[in-house]
Enzyme design. Structure first.
Site, PDB file in Angstrom:
ATOM      1  N   LYS A   1       6.405  16.093  -1.547  1.00 35.02           N
ATOM      2  CA  LYS A   1       6.535  17.510  -1.317  1.00 35.02           C
ATOM      3  C   LYS A   1       7.365  17.830  -0.077  1.00 35.02           C
ATOM      4  O   LYS A   1       7.713  18.973   0.160  1.00 35.02           O
ATOM      5  CB  LYS A   1       5.124  18.108  -1.123  1.00 35.02           C
ATOM      6  CG  LYS A   1       4.263  18.024  -2.383  1.00 35.02           C
ATOM      7  CD  LYS A   1       2.857  18.585  -2.149  1.00 35.02           C
ATOM      8  CE  LYS A   1       2.015  17.459  -1.607  1.00 35.02           C
ATOM      9  NZ  LYS A   1       0.555  17.700  -1.588  1.00 35.02           N
ATOM     10  N   GLY A   2       7.655  16.802   0.699  1.00 34.63           N
ATOM     11  CA  GLY A   2       8.305  17.029   1.994  1.00 34.63           C
ATOM     12  C   GLY A   2       9.679  17.652   1.928  1.00 34.63           C
ATOM     13  O   GLY A   2      10.150  18.242   2.898  1.00 34.63           O
TER      14      GLY A   2
ATOM     15  N   ASP B   1      12.226   6.605   6.693  1.00 31.46           N
ATOM     16  CA  ASP B   1      11.427   5.976   7.747  1.00 31.46           C
ATOM     17  C   ASP B   1      11.462   4.461   7.511  1.00 31.46           C
ATOM     18  O   ASP B   1      12.444   3.809   7.846  1.00 31.46           O
ATOM     19  CB  ASP B   1      10.022   6.598   7.642  1.00 31.46           C
ATOM     20  CG  ASP B   1       9.039   6.135   8.697  1.00 31.46           C
ATOM     21  OD1 ASP B   1       9.462   5.890   9.837  1.00 31.46           O
ATOM     22  OD2 ASP B   1       7.841   6.030   8.383  1.00 31.46           O
TER      23      ASP B   1
ATOM     24  N   LYS C   1      14.955   7.795  10.748  1.00 31.81           N
ATOM     25  CA  LYS C   1      14.297   7.050  11.842  1.00 31.81           C
ATOM     26  C   LYS C   1      14.656   5.580  11.667  1.00 31.81           C
ATOM     27  O   LYS C   1      13.856   4.796  11.164  1.00 31.81           O
ATOM     28  CB  LYS C   1      12.767   7.171  11.668  1.00 31.81           C
ATOM     29  CG  LYS C   1      12.041   8.080  12.610  1.00 31.81           C
ATOM     30  CD  LYS C   1      10.544   7.801  12.490  1.00 31.81           C
ATOM     31  CE  LYS C   1       9.741   9.037  12.253  1.00 31.81           C
ATOM     32  NZ  LYS C   1       8.297   8.777  12.028  1.00 31.81           N
TER      33      LYS C   1
ATOM     34  N   VAL D   1       6.833  13.173  13.332  1.00 30.62           N
ATOM     35  CA  VAL D   1       7.297  14.568  13.359  1.00 30.62           C
ATOM     36  C   VAL D   1       6.668  15.384  12.224  1.00 30.62           C
ATOM     37  O   VAL D   1       6.285  14.835  11.192  1.00 30.62           O
ATOM     38  CB  VAL D   1       8.843  14.647  13.271  1.00 30.62           C
ATOM     39  CG1 VAL D   1       9.483  14.133  14.541  1.00 30.62           C
ATOM     40  CG2 VAL D   1       9.378  13.892  12.056  1.00 30.62           C
TER      41      VAL D   1
ATOM     42  N   ASP E   1       4.655  16.810   6.918  1.00 23.29           N
ATOM     43  CA  ASP E   1       3.247  17.149   7.144  1.00 23.29           C
ATOM     44  C   ASP E   1       2.509  16.116   7.982  1.00 23.29           C
ATOM     45  O   ASP E   1       2.927  14.961   8.107  1.00 23.29           O
ATOM     46  CB  ASP E   1       2.528  17.255   5.803  1.00 23.29           C
ATOM     47  CG  ASP E   1       2.323  15.880   5.149  1.00 23.29           C
ATOM     48  OD1 ASP E   1       3.337  15.182   4.922  1.00 23.29           O
ATOM     49  OD2 ASP E   1       1.162  15.493   4.914  1.00 23.29           O
TER      50      ASP E   1
ATOM     51  N   ARG F   1       3.656  21.873   7.147  1.00 19.87           N
ATOM     52  CA  ARG F   1       4.904  21.909   6.368  1.00 19.87           C
ATOM     53  C   ARG F   1       5.639  23.228   6.540  1.00 19.87           C
ATOM     54  O   ARG F   1       6.838  23.314   6.328  1.00 19.87           O
ATOM     55  CB  ARG F   1       4.601  21.723   4.878  1.00 19.87           C
ATOM     56  CG  ARG F   1       4.018  20.357   4.501  1.00 19.87           C
ATOM     57  CD  ARG F   1       4.062  20.186   2.986  1.00 19.87           C
ATOM     58  NE  ARG F   1       3.195  19.127   2.497  1.00 19.87           N
ATOM     59  CZ  ARG F   1       3.553  17.848   2.407  1.00 19.87           C
ATOM     60  NH1 ARG F   1       4.738  17.458   2.798  1.00 19.87           N
ATOM     61  NH2 ARG F   1       2.710  16.945   1.921  1.00 19.87           N
TER      62      ARG F   1
HETATM   63  P1  IMP Z   1       9.268   5.694   4.107  1.00 22.82           P
HETATM   64  O1  IMP Z   1       8.849   5.271   2.732  1.00 22.82           O
HETATM   65  O2  IMP Z   1       8.510   4.932   5.171  1.00 22.82           O
HETATM   66  O3  IMP Z   1      10.752   5.697   4.354  1.00 22.82           O
HETATM   67  O4  IMP Z   1       8.732   7.142   4.358  1.00 22.82           O
HETATM   68  C1  IMP Z   1       9.170   8.196   3.689  1.00 22.82           C
HETATM   69  C2  IMP Z   1       8.077   9.231   3.576  1.00 22.82           C
HETATM   70  O5  IMP Z   1       7.045   9.098   4.573  1.00 22.82           O
HETATM   71  C3  IMP Z   1       8.707  10.560   3.819  1.00 22.82           C
HETATM   72  O6  IMP Z   1       9.103  11.134   2.598  1.00 22.82           O
HETATM   73  C4  IMP Z   1       7.614  11.337   4.504  1.00 22.82           C
HETATM   74  O7  IMP Z   1       6.854  12.014   3.538  1.00 22.82           O
HETATM   75  C5  IMP Z   1       6.746  10.334   5.177  1.00 22.82           C
HETATM   76  N1  IMP Z   1       7.024  10.261   6.635  1.00 22.82           N
HETATM   77  C6  IMP Z   1       7.707   9.305   7.302  1.00 22.82           C
HETATM   78  N2  IMP Z   1       7.779   9.551   8.615  1.00 22.82           N
HETATM   79  C7  IMP Z   1       7.117  10.717   8.809  1.00 22.82           C
HETATM   80  C8  IMP Z   1       6.868  11.528   9.968  1.00 22.82           C
HETATM   81  O8  IMP Z   1       7.259  11.261  11.118  1.00 22.82           O
HETATM   82  N3  IMP Z   1       6.169  12.677   9.740  1.00 22.82           N
HETATM   83  C9  IMP Z   1       5.718  13.047   8.507  1.00 22.82           C
HETATM   84  N4  IMP Z   1       5.943  12.318   7.395  1.00 22.82           N
HETATM   85  C10 IMP Z   1       6.639  11.167   7.546  1.00 22.82           C
HETATM   86 MG    MG Z   2       7.558  12.894   1.805  1.00 24.84          MG
END
Ligand code: IMP
Ligand code: MG
Length: 175
Positions: A43-44, A102, A130, A152, A158, A164
């Site tokens: 949902k982000g 991330d 990040k 963040v 969120d 959000r």
């Molecule tokens: P990844 O799979 O670790 O790359 O993370 C991606 C998902 O994790 C993103 O779509 C976000 O929903 C969530 N996410 C990663 N870092 C943050 C943060 O700092 N704040 C909030 N949600 C995060």
């Molecule tokens: Mg997300």
């Protein structure tokens, strides 16, 4: 009353708007004349995609995929795909839209799942990057802002589903 903190501003509303405008221009140029499908990661992505699509004046279609991996401030390392795109992706260029890149696990898993539908290409566009947290060998083709290793919230991002609706990106103090 469940919301207790006022996040510290990291990227303000005006900077977000300016950067989204720039990303829209670049994406428009790159996909002009191509069959484009935006696949938005719920949902982000909601505020980001709502603003971004209005900065891309070429024809394209939009689909969604729902993925989740976070509990509190920690990535569980296990990405759950809760719903998948419904539109035909074969023969189309896919641009994945997410709030933040991330560890890279989410977009890596989603991209490999979509690959099976034989799109012409898959690229990614994220508002935030990040890079210090990456565990998968993936980069964003389009990224709004590179940010340090801080948790963040806001503009779609969120903490346990809250925040959000903030119009800016902010950091939460650790408790
Ligand atoms: P990844 O799979 O670790 O790359 O993370 C991606 C998902 O994790 C993103 O779509 C976000 O929903 C969530 N996410 C990663 N870092 C943050 C943060 O700092 N704040 C909030 N949600 C995060
Ligand atoms: Mg997300």
């Amino acid at each position: 009353m469940e919301i207790i903190q006022h996040p510290k501003v990291l990227v303000n509303e005006q900077k977000i708007a300016e950067r989204v405008h720039e990303l829209g221009k670049i994406i428009t140029k790159d996909y002009e004349g191509k069959k484009l499908t935006l696949v938005c990661v719920l949902k982000g992505c909601i505020p980001f995609v709502a603003d971004l699509i209005r900065e891309i004046p070429i024809p394209f279609i939009v689909d969604v995929i729902h993925a989740s991996s976070y509990v509190d401030k920690e990535s569980t390392g296990h990405v759950k795909v809760l719903s998948k795109p419904k539109l035909e992706l074969k023969g189309r260029h896919v641009l994945l839209i997410d709030d933040i890149l991330d560890t890279g696990r989410t977009l890596t898993k989603i991209a490999s799942g979509l690959q099976k539908h034989k799109p012409l290409s898959i690229k990614s566009c994220v508002l935030l990057d990040k890079p210090s947290r990456r565990v998968e060998p993936i980069y964003a083709d389009y990224a709004g802002f590179e940010i340090p290793n801080e948790f963040v919230v806001g503009y779609g991002l969120d903490f346990n589903e809250y925040y959000r609706n903030l119009p800016y990106i902010g950091t939460l103090e650790s408790d």
